[in-house]
Design a protein around this motif. Sequence first.
Motif, PDB file in Angstrom:
ATOM      1  N   THR A 138       0.816  -1.218   0.000  1.00  0.00           N
ATOM      2  CA  THR A 138       0.000   0.000   0.000  1.00  0.00           C
ATOM      3  C   THR A 138       0.846   1.262   0.000  1.00  0.00           C
ATOM      4  N   SER A 139       2.151   1.159   0.261  1.00  0.00           N
ATOM      5  CA  SER A 139       3.002   2.340   0.324  1.00  0.00           C
ATOM      6  C   SER A 139       4.449   1.882   0.198  1.00  0.00           C
ATOM      7  N   ALA A 407      -9.733 -14.770  -7.200  1.00  0.00           N
ATOM      8  CA  ALA A 407     -10.746 -13.731  -7.021  1.00  0.00           C
ATOM      9  C   ALA A 407     -10.234 -12.638  -6.090  1.00  0.00           C
ATOM     10  N   ALA A 408     -10.547 -11.413  -6.445  1.00  0.00           N
ATOM     11  CA  ALA A 408     -10.280 -10.263  -5.582  1.00  0.00           C
ATOM     12  C   ALA A 408     -11.508  -9.373  -5.609  1.00  0.00           C
ATOM     13  N   VAL A 409     -11.990  -8.999  -4.434  1.00  0.00           N
ATOM     14  CA  VAL A 409     -13.162  -8.132  -4.333  1.00  0.00           C
ATOM     15  C   VAL A 409     -12.723  -6.800  -3.730  1.00  0.00           C
ATOM     16  N   ILE A 410     -13.055  -5.721  -4.401  1.00  0.00           N
ATOM     17  CA  ILE A 410     -12.646  -4.390  -3.962  1.00  0.00           C
ATOM     18  C   ILE A 410     -13.836  -3.443  -4.027  1.00  0.00           C
ATOM     19  N   VAL A 452     -15.307  -8.254 -13.373  1.00  0.00           N
ATOM     20  CA  VAL A 452     -14.246  -8.005 -14.348  1.00  0.00           C
ATOM     21  C   VAL A 452     -13.364  -9.245 -14.419  1.00  0.00           C
ATOM     22  N   PHE A 453     -13.032  -9.669 -15.642  1.00  0.00           N
ATOM     23  CA  PHE A 453     -12.136 -10.821 -15.806  1.00  0.00           C
ATOM     24  C   PHE A 453     -10.757 -10.357 -16.260  1.00  0.00           C
ATOM     25  N   ARG A 454      -9.729 -11.023 -15.701  1.00  0.00           N
ATOM     26  CA  ARG A 454      -8.350 -10.723 -16.071  1.00  0.00           C
ATOM     27  C   ARG A 454      -7.575 -12.028 -16.236  1.00  0.00           C
ATOM     28  N   ASP A 455      -6.443 -11.928 -16.913  1.00  0.00           N
ATOM     29  CA  ASP A 455      -5.593 -13.110 -17.080  1.00  0.00           C
ATOM     30  C   ASP A 455      -4.882 -13.460 -15.777  1.00  0.00           C
ATOM     31  N   GLU A 456      -4.591 -12.450 -14.954  1.00  0.00           N
ATOM     32  CA  GLU A 456      -3.926 -12.677 -13.680  1.00  0.00           C
ATOM     33  C   GLU A 456      -4.202 -11.498 -12.761  1.00  0.00           C
ATOM     34  N   LEU A 457      -3.969 -11.698 -11.447  1.00  0.00           N
ATOM     35  CA  LEU A 457      -4.125 -10.637 -10.465  1.00  0.00           C
ATOM     36  C   LEU A 457      -2.744 -10.144 -10.053  1.00  0.00           C
ATOM     37  N   PRO A 458      -2.599  -8.854  -9.798  1.00  0.00           N
ATOM     38  CA  PRO A 458      -1.289  -8.336  -9.374  1.00  0.00           C
ATOM     39  C   PRO A 458      -0.957  -8.789  -7.956  1.00  0.00           C
ATOM     40  N   LYS A 459       0.257  -9.305  -7.778  1.00  0.00           N
ATOM     41  CA  LYS A 459       0.672  -9.824  -6.476  1.00  0.00           C
ATOM     42  C   LYS A 459       2.137  -9.509  -6.228  1.00  0.00           C
ATOM     43  N   THR A 460       2.516  -9.562  -4.952  1.00  0.00           N
ATOM     44  CA  THR A 460       3.935  -9.505  -4.610  1.00  0.00           C
ATOM     45  C   THR A 460       4.550 -10.874  -4.899  1.00  0.00           C
ATOM     46  N   GLU A 461       5.887 -10.960  -4.787  1.00  0.00           N
ATOM     47  CA  GLU A 461       6.559 -12.219  -5.057  1.00  0.00           C
ATOM     48  C   GLU A 461       6.189 -13.305  -4.049  1.00  0.00           C
ATOM     49  N   LYS A 464       1.112 -12.072  -1.970  1.00  0.00           N
ATOM     50  CA  LYS A 464       0.113 -11.165  -1.413  1.00  0.00           C
ATOM     51  C   LYS A 464      -0.538 -10.357  -2.531  1.00  0.00           C
ATOM     52  N   LEU A 465      -1.844 -10.298  -2.488  1.00  0.00           N
ATOM     53  CA  LEU A 465      -2.593  -9.546  -3.488  1.00  0.00           C
ATOM     54  C   LEU A 465      -2.304  -8.059  -3.358  1.00  0.00           C
ATOM     55  N   LEU A 466      -1.972  -7.422  -4.484  1.00  0.00           N
ATOM     56  CA  LEU A 466      -1.779  -5.973  -4.512  1.00  0.00           C
ATOM     57  C   LEU A 466      -3.137  -5.308  -4.746  1.00  0.00           C
ATOM     58  N   ARG A 467      -3.924  -5.301  -3.697  1.00  0.00           N
ATOM     59  CA  ARG A 467      -5.299  -4.816  -3.793  1.00  0.00           C
ATOM     60  C   ARG A 467      -5.344  -3.345  -4.168  1.00  0.00           C
ATOM     61  N   ARG A 468      -4.379  -2.575  -3.644  1.00  0.00           N
ATOM     62  CA  ARG A 468      -4.368  -1.144  -3.938  1.00  0.00           C
ATOM     63  C   ARG A 468      -4.115  -0.875  -5.428  1.00  0.00           C
TER      64      ARG A 468
END
Length: 479
Positions: A138-139, A407-410, A452-461, A464-468
Amino acid sequence: MNINMILEMAATDSDKAVVTVDERSLTAAQLLDLAHRAAHRFRDHPAVLYLGANHLGYPVALFGAALAGVPFVPLNYRLGDQQLTALQDRHAGAVILRPEHLDALVDVDVVQDEPAEVPSPQWDGDSVAVIIYTSGTTSDPKPAVLRHRHLLAYVLNTMEFASAADTDAALVAVPPYHIAGLTNLLSNLYTGRRVVYLAGFDPTVWLDTVRREGITHAMLVPTMLARVVAELGDADAESPTLQSLAYGGSRTPRPVLEHALRAFPDTGFVNAYGLTETASSVAVLSPEDHRAAFASSDPAVRDRLGSVGRPLPGIEIEVRTETGEPVAAGETGLVFVRGEQISGEYGGRSVLDADGWFATRDLGHLDADGYLFVEGRADDTIIRGGENIAPAEIEDVLLRHPAISEAAVIGIPDTEWGQRIVAVLVGDADPAEIRQWVKDRLRSSKTPDTVVFRDELPKTETGKLLRRTLVAELENSHA
């Protein structure tokens, strides 16, 4: 007291291998000797920065820094050059260990001219042992400071010295800049369990290593566990030696856990909850808890599969309102923890309150028997029409749909409701079908407004989901 005490105690059994990487091993006595020689190089520098993957040089560098009396700083070597340079600049004059330097730390021909013994510095438990930069989802990353007393409190309060069987081996696939990578090394050395490192994670390699090395204990972050069970499909894991499989680091989707319990029927599962600032785990859901919950027909007991268990020895947990008042069992609030192993310190600035409590910034609740349920980060809560909605509840329902793998819900701003619920999914299905799937299992107010559909979700190595990142992208597209 210094973490090197753990290595010195382990070194009394000099013939037993304690760490293995790529089929090469070191005994504790060899590791101690190499650490002393490394300490000679480190002692005139303010810190040791480690920029490599899992390697035999990792424990040498860690204990060498401890012997030299300087902080060990494992950095995320996958960061961009600009980010790494910025972090390195915070430690001017430090020894920087890059991948090309690591073989030399364990090459006897290279280090033989270094003194085998280094005078120990004057230290106490308040000396800084390790600085780990938080993942920065987040920062900008913050330097979490762990002193020797924090790490020793975790090990000494939760482990029994030399309690492992001679054949015990622990597989560590998490990277060295993750708190679990560090504390796995310390706790396994203390108990007498050989540590087997993987330089990188691949589910096929992980399963093959478990079988080939006779692994008895392993730890995975949820993304890794999901990839392992996906690799297995409906097959049994065929890992008869694996006694314990710990998972943690972020929330594990309930469907992934239930799949894993079926794939590893003879393995004891452990859910470990902790943060970098707490020097590893503060609560654990034990194998017995998993078995009882998985077999129970009582919904309250079975729901404990979604909990992180109960506090470890020496740890207190409270759930409070935003104004600091403790809440009743079953009520959601902010999770606070207290104990000897809790650091709660960033770059010399403590964030503990006057009574030593650390605010985890997680939302959760305790049930009547003291099991902690973590519902997500407090700042991830969606407020829709005045109702607080935890993304995790909706994500678990979405992941039960056969066409959804992630899945990620925001929440994104909405003029009418305050926030709209957006489900970002990996898979292939009709959005209307997905919305109806959730509506049938949860009430209408928790049904995603947008899918919304995506090929992948942004994550750290570390998974962890990069929800922000998602919030920022979708806020822009929504605007």
